[in-house]
Design a protein around this motif. Structure first.
Motif, PDB file in Angstrom:
ATOM      1  N   ALA A 292       0.820  -1.216   0.000  1.00 18.14           N
ATOM      2  CA  ALA A 292       0.000   0.000   0.000  1.00 18.14           C
ATOM      3  C   ALA A 292       0.849   1.259   0.000  1.00 18.14           C
ATOM      4  O   ALA A 292       0.408   2.311  -0.487  1.00 18.14           O
ATOM      5  N   MET A 293       2.051   1.167   0.527  1.00 19.43           N
ATOM      6  CA  MET A 293       2.902   2.357   0.609  1.00 19.43           C
ATOM      7  C   MET A 293       3.424   2.784  -0.761  1.00 19.43           C
ATOM      8  O   MET A 293       3.957   3.883  -0.901  1.00 19.43           O
ATOM      9  N   ALA A 294       3.287   1.929  -1.762  1.00 20.72           N
ATOM     10  CA  ALA A 294       3.713   2.289  -3.114  1.00 20.72           C
ATOM     11  C   ALA A 294       2.585   2.893  -3.929  1.00 20.72           C
ATOM     12  O   ALA A 294       2.820   3.434  -5.020  1.00 20.72           O
ATOM     13  N   GLU A 295       1.353   2.817  -3.435  1.00 18.37           N
ATOM     14  CA  GLU A 295       0.226   3.402  -4.158  1.00 18.37           C
ATOM     15  C   GLU A 295       0.312   4.920  -4.139  1.00 18.37           C
ATOM     16  O   GLU A 295       0.810   5.517  -3.183  1.00 18.37           O
ATOM     17  N   VAL A 296      -0.205   5.550  -5.189  1.00 18.47           N
ATOM     18  CA  VAL A 296      -0.199   7.015  -5.253  1.00 18.47           C
ATOM     19  C   VAL A 296      -1.634   7.534  -5.361  1.00 18.47           C
ATOM     20  O   VAL A 296      -2.452   6.997  -6.098  1.00 18.47           O
ATOM     21  N   HIS A 297      -1.904   8.553  -4.596  1.00 13.56           N
ATOM     22  CA  HIS A 297      -3.189   9.252  -4.596  1.00 13.56           C
ATOM     23  C   HIS A 297      -2.898  10.711  -4.249  1.00 13.56           C
ATOM     24  O   HIS A 297      -1.807  11.051  -3.777  1.00 13.56           O
ATOM     25  N   SER A 298      -3.863  11.575  -4.452  1.00 16.40           N
ATOM     26  CA  SER A 298      -3.775  12.914  -3.881  1.00 16.40           C
ATOM     27  C   SER A 298      -4.615  12.879  -2.612  1.00 16.40           C
ATOM     28  O   SER A 298      -5.828  13.073  -2.631  1.00 16.40           O
ATOM     29  N   SER A 299      -3.941  12.569  -1.513  1.00 15.65           N
ATOM     30  CA  SER A 299      -4.618  12.295  -0.246  1.00 15.65           C
ATOM     31  C   SER A 299      -4.646  13.531   0.634  1.00 15.65           C
ATOM     32  O   SER A 299      -3.868  14.466   0.462  1.00 15.65           O
TER      33      SER A 299
END
Length: 602
Positions: A458-465
């Protein structure tokens, strides 16, 4: 000879004259620092016994959280996103989920763009119960959340800040909520930009009062749209205007009168920052996340507000219904160089396990996030560089926490990230719209190292969080993370801890103090360490965490607890066995406990 604090005070006061970007009469945008990351040291090579997997889809969290139109941000309102919350609204011992919503301007709002409530099915999945709950408000710009039992009836109520009109939802105790904003006296005239908010029993009368910070005064008819003002640029690219150049708005404090109603006491309490000599109101800054707890150990709750591009605020409780703003004097208004930063989110915890609450504050890219060390008397020192956090300046930081994710007894640092200028990313390729979360593991001795590829997929996923809530949604003895993603469904990061470390969870129930025990602090003593944690009603970025306090114990199997209740009373509970949740009622010690299922039994 001048002290360091006096030097910093003078430099901070001189900022408006020295730094053109701070002139209030000019428009400006976020992200004007230019701090270079420090070189990374050699990795420790130590194993990290925690890993995150995003299980949002299989858990049933499918509805996107709307915040403006996709790929387009013309006004600052559209860039901020919102908070999220863990809440046990039905008191079944399992954390439910609350998400907020914004609006779109050019395309229709999807039908599920509402405040949403998800009930925990106790099997790793959630049921959307929004329709029955009465919370499904749409067509609003909701920003922040605070959760607490303001009427001491045993069920948590919900207050939500909005651009427009804030909302107070009363928990009816049967799975439904009622909007009591008007009945409670919390309606206001005009449009306000509510942001941070927190319940706080500032006068220790056993009833939760309400603090609200405002981001700024915003009117789309008066603020230039993106591209129409040449002063609103970022790295040479036209972007939306603000916050610099926009009008600041005072914070507010509402006293709980005990009859379901609240009274605005902002002026007489000092929260509105009225100068006692001139009667003029001091500018408060651009306030975002708010936290309330006792920072100086005097038994009375103080209030800290992360401010964007302006010095952050610390309101010290004077014990008489009034507050004094002392952020600069106490070391948490600016960084060690005397510069204000773009304060977004706040993590509170005890990173060095000395028994005192420290502060972790997130900022914009091209700048360091800041770690403030508390000396136990409410005075703080910026230890960012000393702690090893200066290696990361790539991302815009938002939701934050000081939590022990691998249960080794040393709290780690976690924060979400996401850019605010989607229109500029093609022209500034090193600043993408979607970026990963960041985790710094605690090495002990006040040092951290960033884990780039050791903490799960999950730490490799990218989002504008934006907002993040931290808690144990599956009741397996570790800390999971719920994350708000702009115009996407939320992420739910399940933490899969391995190894042999132990843990302890503490749930407090107030009696003469407010029933939610908001404002209480617990120090867990284990293996020569003293780890402090606080019961908070808001932290991270405009969000609410699991109210059950989580302590990693490492190799220790027991801990002694020292509790400071919100009314100032102290209580000790000795020799508490770990690997379980204990419920402590004020004045009665442990009144219940629960052993959670094994992590391997999924």
């Amino acid at each position: 000879m001048m002290t360091r604090r006096e030097i910093l005070s003078l430099s901070a006061l001189a900022l408006p004259a020295l730094i053109p970007r701070a002139r209030a009469q000019q428009y400006g945008s976020m992200g004007t620092q230019r701090v270079k990351a420090l070189p990374r040291g050699k990795p420790s090579g130590l194993p990290f016994h925690a890993g995150f997997v995003n299980v949002a889809a299989q858990a049933g969290l499918h509805s996107p959280i709307v915040s403006g139109d996709e790929g387009k941000v013309d006004y600052i309102l559209e860039s901020l996103g919102s908070g999220v919350a863990f809440i046990d609204y039905d008191n079944d011992g399992w954390q439910d989920i609350l998400t907020l919503t914004g609006q779109r301007r050019f395309t229709p709002n999807p039908p599920d763009a509402t405040i949403r409530l998800y009930h925990n099915n106790r099997d790793g999945t959630f049921k959307d119960v929004t329709a029955r709950s009465g919370l499904g408000r749409g067509g609003i710009w909701a920003e922040g959340i605070t959760i607490g039992d303001y009427d001491n009836d045993g069920f948590d109520d919900i207050f939500i800040t909005c651009y427009g009109q804030n909302i107070l939802f009363h928990n009816n105790g049967n799975g439904t909520f009622t909007d009591v904003t008007e009945k409670a006296g919390l309606l206001h005239s005009g449009v306000r930009f509510g942001a941070g908010c927190t319940w706080v029993d500032y006068d220790r009368d056993g009833r939760l009062d309400l603090f609200v910070s405002h981001y700024l005064v915003f009117d789309s008819d008066k603020v230039p749209i993106r591209g129409k003002n040449p002063d609103c640029t970022w790295k040479g690219v036209p972007v939306y205007c603000g916050p610099l150049g926009l009008q600041q708005e005072q914070c507010r404090l509402y006293h709980n009168d005990g009859n379901g109603k609240f009274t605005d006491v902002s002026d007489q309490s000092g929260i509105s920052l009225i100068d006692p000599t001139t009667g003029r109101k001091r500018k408060p800054g651009f306030g975002l996340t708010a936290v309330a707890t006792d920072f100086d150990g005097d038994g009375w709750p103080d209030i800290y507000v992360a401010c964007d591009t302006t010095p952050s605020l610390l309101f010290r409780n004077n014990h008489d219904g009034t507050f004094t703003e002392c952020g600069l004097d106490n070391g948490v208004a600016v960084n060690q160089d005397g510069r204000e930063q773009e304060g977004m989110g706040l993590g509170l915890g005890d990173y060095d396990t000395d028994g005192y609450l420290d502060i972790f504050k997130t900022h914009f890219s091209d700048d360091t996030n800041v770690l403030y060390h508390n000396n136990g008397k409410g005075y703080f020192q910026d230890v960012t560089i000393k702690a090893g956090l200066g290696v990361e300046t790539r991302f815009v930081g938002w939701g934050a926490a000081i939590e022990d994710f691998d249960n080794d007894g040393l709290p780690d640092l976690f924060y979400t990230t996401g850019m605010v200028y989607p229109d500029a990313v093609d022209k500034v390729p090193d600043s993408p719209w979607k970026t990963p979360d960041v985790l710094f593991r605690n090495l002990g001795g006040g040092k951290f190292e960033e884990l780039l590829d050791q903490a799960g997929p999950a730490m490799a996923e990218v989002h504008s969080s934006r907002g993040a809530a931290f808690g144990d949604f599956d009741n397996d003895g570790d800390m999971d993370v719920l994350i708000m993603n702009i115009n996407e469904p939320p992420s739910l990061l399940r933490n899969d801890v391995s190894g042999d470390s132990h843990w302890l969870k503490v749930q407090l129930v107030g009696v003469t103090s407010n029933r939610s025990a908001i404002g209480a602090q617990v120090v867990a003593v284990y293996g020569g360490r003293r780890q402090a944690k606080a019961v908070l009603a808001q932290s991270s970025y405009l969000s609410v965490n699991d109210r059950r306090l989580h302590f990693g114990l490492g190799a220790e199997t027991k801990a002694d607890l020292e509790i400071l209740w919100p009314n100032g009373q102290r209580e000790k509970v000795a020799n508490v066995t770990g690997d379980r949740l204990v419920v402590v009622r004020e004045g009665s010690g442990i009144v219940g406990s629960q052993s959670f299922a094994s992590r391997t039994a999924r």
